[in-house]
Write an enzyme that holds these catalytic residues in place. Structure first.
Site, PDB file in Angstrom:
ATOM      1  N   CYS A 162       0.822  -1.216   0.000  1.00 50.16           N
ATOM      2  CA  CYS A 162       0.000   0.000   0.000  1.00 50.16           C
ATOM      3  C   CYS A 162       0.856   1.267   0.000  1.00 50.16           C
ATOM      4  O   CYS A 162       2.010   1.244   0.436  1.00 50.16           O
ATOM      5  CB  CYS A 162      -0.878   0.019   1.231  1.00 50.16           C
ATOM      6  SG  CYS A 162      -1.846  -1.475   1.442  1.00 50.16           S
ATOM      7  N   HIS A 193      20.774 -35.375  -8.937  1.00 53.52           N
ATOM      8  CA  HIS A 193      19.905 -35.952  -7.902  1.00 53.52           C
ATOM      9  C   HIS A 193      18.436 -35.608  -8.160  1.00 53.52           C
ATOM     10  O   HIS A 193      17.613 -35.727  -7.258  1.00 53.52           O
ATOM     11  CB  HIS A 193      20.337 -35.453  -6.519  1.00 53.52           C
ATOM     12  CG  HIS A 193      21.742 -35.831  -6.183  1.00 53.52           C
ATOM     13  ND1 HIS A 193      22.114 -37.130  -5.905  1.00 53.52           N
ATOM     14  CD2 HIS A 193      22.893 -35.095  -6.147  1.00 53.52           C
ATOM     15  CE1 HIS A 193      23.423 -37.167  -5.674  1.00 53.52           C
ATOM     16  NE2 HIS A 193      23.907 -35.953  -5.830  1.00 53.52           N
ATOM     17  N   TRP A 247      -2.966  -2.713  -1.571  1.00 49.35           N
ATOM     18  CA  TRP A 247      -2.562  -4.063  -1.974  1.00 49.35           C
ATOM     19  C   TRP A 247      -3.287  -4.993  -1.011  1.00 49.35           C
ATOM     20  O   TRP A 247      -3.016  -4.999   0.184  1.00 49.35           O
ATOM     21  CB  TRP A 247      -1.046  -4.196  -1.851  1.00 49.35           C
ATOM     22  CG  TRP A 247      -0.474  -5.455  -2.411  1.00 49.35           C
ATOM     23  CD1 TRP A 247      -0.186  -5.718  -3.724  1.00 49.35           C
ATOM     24  CD2 TRP A 247      -0.071  -6.614  -1.672  1.00 49.35           C
ATOM     25  NE1 TRP A 247       0.352  -6.968  -3.837  1.00 49.35           N
ATOM     26  CE2 TRP A 247       0.433  -7.549  -2.603  1.00 49.35           C
ATOM     27  CE3 TRP A 247      -0.093  -6.965  -0.327  1.00 49.35           C
ATOM     28  CZ2 TRP A 247       0.913  -8.797  -2.233  1.00 49.35           C
ATOM     29  CZ3 TRP A 247       0.386  -8.214   0.045  1.00 49.35           C
ATOM     30  CH2 TRP A 247       0.883  -9.116  -0.907  1.00 49.35           C
ATOM     31  N   ARG A 283       5.385  -0.006  -6.033  1.00 46.03           N
ATOM     32  CA  ARG A 283       5.285  -0.897  -4.878  1.00 46.03           C
ATOM     33  C   ARG A 283       4.233  -1.985  -5.087  1.00 46.03           C
ATOM     34  O   ARG A 283       4.209  -2.959  -4.364  1.00 46.03           O
ATOM     35  CB  ARG A 283       4.920  -0.076  -3.638  1.00 46.03           C
ATOM     36  CG  ARG A 283       6.003   0.923  -3.253  1.00 46.03           C
ATOM     37  CD  ARG A 283       5.460   1.950  -2.306  1.00 46.03           C
ATOM     38  NE  ARG A 283       5.097   1.357  -1.039  1.00 46.03           N
ATOM     39  CZ  ARG A 283       5.805   1.485   0.079  1.00 46.03           C
ATOM     40  NH1 ARG A 283       6.901   2.192   0.071  1.00 46.03           N
ATOM     41  NH2 ARG A 283       5.425   0.937   1.194  1.00 46.03           N
ATOM     42  N   GLU A 288      19.769 -16.370  -8.195  1.00 42.75           N
ATOM     43  CA  GLU A 288      19.334 -15.001  -8.486  1.00 42.75           C
ATOM     44  C   GLU A 288      18.982 -14.845  -9.971  1.00 42.75           C
ATOM     45  O   GLU A 288      18.005 -14.182 -10.321  1.00 42.75           O
ATOM     46  CB  GLU A 288      20.438 -14.006  -8.062  1.00 42.75           C
ATOM     47  CG  GLU A 288      20.198 -12.560  -8.440  1.00 42.75           C
ATOM     48  CD  GLU A 288      18.942 -11.943  -7.841  1.00 42.75           C
ATOM     49  OE1 GLU A 288      18.318 -12.546  -6.959  1.00 42.75           O
ATOM     50  OE2 GLU A 288      18.557 -10.852  -8.310  1.00 42.75           O
ATOM     51  N   ASN A 317      -1.710   1.783   6.074  1.00 44.40           N
ATOM     52  CA  ASN A 317      -0.804   0.725   5.597  1.00 44.40           C
ATOM     53  C   ASN A 317      -0.480  -0.150   6.787  1.00 44.40           C
ATOM     54  O   ASN A 317      -0.226   0.375   7.872  1.00 44.40           O
ATOM     55  CB  ASN A 317       0.520   1.306   5.097  1.00 44.40           C
ATOM     56  CG  ASN A 317       0.376   2.018   3.771  1.00 44.40           C
ATOM     57  OD1 ASN A 317      -0.707   2.088   3.215  1.00 44.40           O
ATOM     58  ND2 ASN A 317       1.475   2.567   3.284  1.00 44.40           N
ATOM     59  N   GLY A 318      -0.448  -1.463   6.585  1.00 42.49           N
ATOM     60  CA  GLY A 318      -0.100  -2.370   7.675  1.00 42.49           C
ATOM     61  C   GLY A 318      -1.242  -3.329   7.966  1.00 42.49           C
ATOM     62  O   GLY A 318      -2.171  -3.453   7.165  1.00 42.49           O
ATOM     63  N   LYS A 357      15.350 -13.631 -11.241  1.00 43.82           N
ATOM     64  CA  LYS A 357      15.153 -12.472 -12.125  1.00 43.82           C
ATOM     65  C   LYS A 357      14.283 -12.872 -13.307  1.00 43.82           C
ATOM     66  O   LYS A 357      13.338 -12.176 -13.665  1.00 43.82           O
ATOM     67  CB  LYS A 357      16.483 -11.937 -12.669  1.00 43.82           C
ATOM     68  CG  LYS A 357      17.309 -11.038 -11.841  1.00 43.82           C
ATOM     69  CD  LYS A 357      16.724  -9.714 -11.459  1.00 43.82           C
ATOM     70  CE  LYS A 357      15.781  -9.795 -10.307  1.00 43.82           C
ATOM     71  NZ  LYS A 357      16.291  -9.749  -8.961  1.00 43.82           N
ATOM     72  N   LYS A 399       7.117  -4.146  -4.585  1.00 47.97           N
ATOM     73  CA  LYS A 399       8.540  -3.834  -4.390  1.00 47.97           C
ATOM     74  C   LYS A 399       8.951  -4.086  -2.943  1.00 47.97           C
ATOM     75  O   LYS A 399      10.014  -4.631  -2.679  1.00 47.97           O
ATOM     76  CB  LYS A 399       8.794  -2.365  -4.774  1.00 47.97           C
ATOM     77  CG  LYS A 399      10.235  -1.916  -4.579  1.00 47.97           C
ATOM     78  CD  LYS A 399      11.167  -2.581  -5.564  1.00 47.97           C
ATOM     79  CE  LYS A 399      12.607  -2.166  -5.390  1.00 47.97           C
ATOM     80  NZ  LYS A 399      13.532  -3.098  -6.046  1.00 47.97           N
ATOM     81  N   GLU A 456      10.515 -13.758 -12.224  1.00 50.26           N
ATOM     82  CA  GLU A 456       9.632 -12.699 -11.718  1.00 50.26           C
ATOM     83  C   GLU A 456       9.223 -11.699 -12.789  1.00 50.26           C
ATOM     84  O   GLU A 456       8.135 -11.139 -12.716  1.00 50.26           O
ATOM     85  CB  GLU A 456      10.202 -12.007 -10.477  1.00 50.26           C
ATOM     86  CG  GLU A 456      11.421 -11.156 -10.666  1.00 50.26           C
ATOM     87  CD  GLU A 456      11.900 -10.517  -9.355  1.00 50.26           C
ATOM     88  OE1 GLU A 456      11.107 -10.305  -8.431  1.00 50.26           O
ATOM     89  OE2 GLU A 456      13.097 -10.216  -9.276  1.00 50.26           O
TER      90      GLU A 456
END
Ligand code: M6R
Length: 609
Positions: free
Chosen positions: A2, A505, A74, A27, A482, A100-101, A486, A604, A489
């Site tokens: 948010c 394996h 969000w 965000r 990583e 927010n929260g 990348k 974000k 996402e």
């Protein structure tokens, strides 16, 4: 996550709130809304979807007024819908609130309020707050707000306005970030400094359990008992245009290209020459403390976790300190044993990731000394740590972390090299060579960026593949993880980052012509083994993109394509290897026409556990 933007001044509040929220768009959010106070009335507009929809709705039905609060939501409690989006209003429609929260005790508060006759229209946890303020309101908004906030358990950054108080906007926070922008004849509430930088570089950063009563000409900071708080304004260190694309198609592309400059800034003042020792202001550890360390534990989420994995390797290999790296979200479940003289190193770009913050507090409770490697200055993680070494990457807007990752590793390398020096764990010659190589990194990064077209050509060959496997070993196992993160996402291609040694394996069962493998095979301790792994994949008709040092003659013979990186000591190759992998993911996603800066379902900064 948010976003909040509140405004009081002489300008139209809708314009400021929309522009500020636009800066927070990166965000991630699913609905947006705004409340404006004008002529003793409060008007609210909300939409599901993007801010452009809110802007359109406001064009059709303008809300005029110079006091207002806006929000991008969000969804956590209750699906994305108009009724669940913020601002939430009191039953008489005279008080509006953004949050927010997460309010942890909202269910019991809701039951209580409902039994007292308050009617709820949404499924959110937030709505309880506005009804609580209304319940306590007897003409003094600040007093009612203060009382309401005391009833809340959980995390919040709040902004509130009322039709009865056209000259006042009130804010408070606990665990969720909140900043007050200081203007001339105008003031702002924002959940992120980036939202206000266009209008001012002077801000107050609000601490937990503090609130502010804001008018056009004043900001009064108090604790929740109403005791005044004196605070020096903080000056935002980056220019007003830092959060603009600057001619690049996407923020991610811009941020990839900012790496050489950012690396220079990260090194500046810390490492002057190969023969000189490293100076890390903010680390807050004495040489005796460094010598006495028994263990280092890195903790982080996502990309920052991958940087921590590189850190674990460097701490053991270079500084010879036993090291671990934990996923922040898993740490508490493990109830870790914290020995005396354990150092926790918390890695976070935003400094606000909820899981990481919880892990930090767990370490502190258990008696560990905590230092953090953070980008956002004065963020919660930075402030709660015993020491902080900023990575100095500047604002990172693209959801996919790029420059923050390489700068996190660079910063951790500086810390590990410093520890190795203080503890006498590496020879002078070894340290000089490492420091020389670090100083050369900005130039190497530029060489890698200059090769973008070559990487783009490789992207064009593989962008339609449904699956990808990234393999690495040793210090470059995190590079494989990583690289895969990348790609997945931003392109939504299924990608796995795996230890090349583990391949036989299990994952080798996946190998077939439509799965491409990126094999990090730079010369060093694990080179021969990587060549063996490449051969195993080729023998099963899997196409391979090798990542190799310039001049390597073996990898081009084995792999279908090669991404070249300039030679450097193996320990710091995760920094250079990351760059072509970022470029590869970027161009594959661009060829697939993805929303690169705001991939679906991602935010974000993840400020909920
Ligand atoms: O702000 P932080 O570094 O604490 O964020 C951690 C992760 O959420 C973040 O790295 C995430 O994985 C990124 N989307 C990766 O590109």
């Amino acid at each position: 996550m948010c976003g909040i933007v509140g405004y009081i001044g002489d300008r139209q509040a809708t314009e400021i709130c929309l522009a500020g929220l636009k800066r927070l768009e990166y965000r991630g959010y699913d609905s947006a809304g705004i409340a404006i106070v004008r002529d003793g009335e409060l008007e609210v507009m909300k939409v599901v979807g993007k801010l452009a929809g809110l802007a359109e709705a406001l064009e059709e039905n303008p809300l005029e007024g110079t006091l207002g609060i806006g929000h991008t939501r969000w969804a956590t409690h209750g699906k994305p819908s108009k009724v669940n989006s913020h601002p939430h209003t009191s039953m008489d429609g005279r008080i509006a609130l953004v949050h927010n929260g997460i309010i942890e005790n909202y269910a019991e508060l809701r039951d209580q309020l409902e039994s007292e006759g308050f009617e709820f229209v949404s499924q959110t946890d937030t709505e309880v707050i506005v009804h609580l303020v209304d319940k306590y309101y007897e003409g003094d908004l600040a007093a009612a707000f203060r009382r309401a906030v005391k009833d809340l358990h959980g995390a919040f950054a709040l902004g509130i306005v009322s039709a009865d108080h056209p000259d006042q906007m009130i804010a408070a926070r606990r665990f969720s970030p909140l900043v007050l922008g200081i203007g001339e004849g105008e003031n702002f509430i924002v959940s992120d400094m980036g939202a206000v930088r266009e209008w001012t570089d002077q801000v107050y950063v609000i601490d937990d359990d503090e609130m502010a009563v804001i008018t056009r000409d004043s900001i009064e900071l108090t604790d929740l008992e109403g005791n005044p708080i004196e605070r020096e304004p903080y000056t935002i260190p980056w220019p007003a245009d830092a959060a603009q694309k600057g001619g690049h198609k996407h923020f991610m592309h811009k941020e990839i290209h900012e790496q050489p400059r950012a690396m220079r800034e990260c090194l500046l003042g810390r490492l002057g020459a190969p023969e000189k020792s490293i100076n890390l202001e903010g680390l807050n550890l004495t040489e005796d403390e460094i010598r006495g360390l028994r263990k280092v534990v890195f903790t982080a989420c996502g990309t920052a976790y991958h940087a921590g994995l590189v850190g674990r390797f460097l701490m053991e290999k270079l500084a010879r300190i036993p090291a671990e790296c934990d996923l922040a979200a898993e740490l508490r479940a493990r109830d870790p044993v914290v020995l005396d003289n354990t150092l926790a190193i918390i890695v976070s770009q935003s400094g606000e990731t909820a899981d990481t913050l919880v892990a930090l507090r767990e370490f502190k409770e258990k008696g560990a000394k905590v230092i953090s490697v953070v980008n956002v200055v004065d963020s919660s993680i930075a402030r709660e740590s015993d020491g902080v070494v900023y990575i100095q990457a500047g604002p990172e807007i693209g959801v996919a972390s790029t420059k923050a990752y390489t700068l996190q590793i660079l910063t951790i390398s500086l810390i590990a090299a410093h520890f190795a020096d203080v503890r006498g764990a590496a020879s002078e010659h070894e340290l000089i060579e490492l420091r020389r190589a670090m100083l050369g990194l900005p130039e190497q990064a530029q060489i890698l960026l200059d090769r973008e077209e070559d990487v783009k050509r490789v992207a064009a060959r593989f962008f339609e593949s449904p699956n990808a496997l990234y393999l690495g070993r040793g210090v470059n196992l995190p590079s494989a993880m990583e690289g895969a993160l990348k790609l997945k996402e931003i392109s939504y291609i299924h990608a796995e980052g795996y230890s090349a040694g583990e391949m036989k394996h299990g994952p080798i069962a996946l190998v077939e012509p439509s799965l491409f493998t990126v094999a990090i095979a730079i010369k060093g301790d694990v080179y021969d083994k990587m060549i063996g792994n490449i051969q195993e994949i080729k023998a099963r008709s899997g196409p391979v993109i090798g990542v190799a040092f310039d001049g390597d003659t073996e990898i081009p013979r084995q792999a279908d394509e090669v991404l070249w990186v300039p030679e450097s000591p193996e320990m710091i190759t995760p920094i250079t290897v990351a760059i072509p992998l970022q470029i590869l993911a970027y161009h594959i996603a661009d060829m697939l026409d993805r929303e690169i800066d705001q991939p679906r379902n991602l935010a974000k900064t993840v400020t909920v556990e």
